[in-house]
Design a protein around this motif. Structure first.
Motif, short mmCIF file in Angstrom:
data_model
loop_
_atom_site.label_atom_id
_atom_site.label_comp_id
_atom_site.label_asym_id
_atom_site.label_seq_id
_atom_site.Cartn_x
_atom_site.Cartn_y
_atom_site.Cartn_z
N GLY A 1 0.74 -1.22 0.06
CA GLY A 1 -0.13 0.05 -0.19
C GLY A 1 0.74 1.27 -0.04
O GLY A 1 2.18 1.10 0.00
N ASP B 1 -13.26 3.17 2.65
CA ASP B 1 -12.53 3.65 1.35
C ASP B 1 -12.86 5.17 1.20
O ASP B 1 -12.58 5.75 0.32
CB ASP B 1 -12.59 2.87 0.08
CG ASP B 1 -13.90 2.76 -0.50
OD1 ASP B 1 -15.00 3.40 0.05
OD2 ASP B 1 -14.16 2.34 -1.71
N THR C 1 -2.41 6.34 0.75
CA THR C 1 -3.63 6.52 0.32
C THR C 1 -4.42 5.30 -0.18
O THR C 1 -5.46 5.05 -0.31
CB THR C 1 -3.74 7.57 -0.66
OG1 THR C 1 -3.03 7.49 -1.75
CG2 THR C 1 -3.46 8.84 0.20
N ARG C 2 -3.33 4.24 -0.39
CA ARG C 2 -3.95 2.96 -1.01
C ARG C 2 -3.86 1.80 -0.11
O ARG C 2 -2.60 1.63 0.18
CB ARG C 2 -3.02 2.67 -2.39
CG ARG C 2 -3.88 1.42 -3.44
CD ARG C 2 -3.09 1.28 -4.64
NE ARG C 2 -1.60 1.18 -4.11
CZ ARG C 2 -0.59 1.18 -5.20
NH1 ARG C 2 -0.72 1.75 -6.16
NH2 ARG C 2 0.70 0.73 -4.71
N ASN D 1 -9.68 6.00 5.40
CA ASN D 1 -8.99 4.77 5.07
C ASN D 1 -8.47 3.56 5.89
O ASN D 1 -7.62 3.43 6.47
CB ASN D 1 -7.47 5.29 4.62
CG ASN D 1 -6.46 4.63 3.58
OD1 ASN D 1 -7.02 3.59 2.87
ND2 ASN D 1 -5.18 4.94 3.81
#
Ligand code: MG
Length: 251
Positions: A43, A57, A46-47, A245
């Protein structure tokens, strides 16, 4: 021409060499090639990693329900990519249950806080709801806010003080990265192994594989009661704490 003695010496030294070669361990003998760890895409800020279960999300709270009435949807506010406590609507918990896992979560206390102590940006990440009380990793403003140290942000509430205070200012986003090992119980309900927590706050180690003494209690000593896989819970303590997140990797 070599003497008989010379021949014997040369033979002996060749034998010793062969023995030495045999005694030298083969590095290949200690190489493990299987099973191969799964290849994943890591990751970023932000991912989520590719193998994570995304719990929030920024779009909706479909992975969450009311903790008091799990048949009901979570009563918190989803807006601007954040999930925010609606004071008085109650705690929320995941639809799914978990045992051991790694979790990432970002939280923010309001910049406009007026309370003090435990009444200042209070929420909580309950790593398991257990049998009801659950195991709380405290969320609280701690940039400029005095309270009991085993109840400050990043404490395991009333059990483990964080190693350092890694708090950012109120109004700023902060991160928790936590590894949770659930407690194990025997068929008779007796504790076989306690829960363990390793936690990083804003990337800094604050709990290093600490053993828990039971579910969190506001008053009285923590205690264990047998449970299995359970939801993860977020606390409504009345303050408008926001989240974004959130992802989890069952282990
Ligand atoms: Mg709390």
């Amino acid at each position: 021409m070599m003497s008989k003695l010379g021949v014997a010496v040369v033979g002996m030294s060749m034998m010793l060499q062969a023995v030495a070669q045999e005694a030298r361990p083969d590095p290949k003998a200690t190489e493990a090639w299987t099973p191969e760890p799964a290849r994943i895409v890591p990751g970023t800020a932000t991912r989520a990693p590719s193998d994570a279960v995304v719990l929030f999300d920024g779009t909706d709270a479909r992975e969450w329900v009311s903790a008091a009435s799990p048949a009901k949807a979570a009563g918190w506010t989803v807006a601007d990519g954040t999930l925010t406590v609606r004071g008085g609507s109650g705690d929320i918990q995941t639809r799914r249950t978990f045992t051991d896992y790694q979790i990432h979560l970002e939280w923010r206390v309001p910049a406009t806080l007026t309370g003090t102590g435990q009444a200042r940006g209070n929420s909580g990440l309950f790593l398991s709801t257990g049998t009801g009380n659950g195991y709380e990793l405290q969320i609280l403003d701690c940039a400029d806010n005095k309270t009991y140290v085993n109840g400050q942000a990043a404490s395991i509430y009333k059990q483990h003080v964080p190693l350092v205070n890694a708090c950012a200012a109120a109004g700023e986003w902060q991160t928790y990265d936590v590894i949770w090992t659930a407690p194990r119980f025997g068929a008779d309900g007796a504790l076989v192994s306690p829960a363990y927590v390793t936690a990083l706050h804003n990337g800094v180690l604050v709990q290093n594989h600490v053993a828990l003494t039971g579910e969190s209690l506001h008053a009285g000593r923590p205690a264990y009661r047998k449970h299995g896989a359970a939801p993860i819970k977020l606390q409504d303590h009345g303050d408008a704490v926001s989240f974004r997140n959130i992802w989890v990797r069952p282990l």
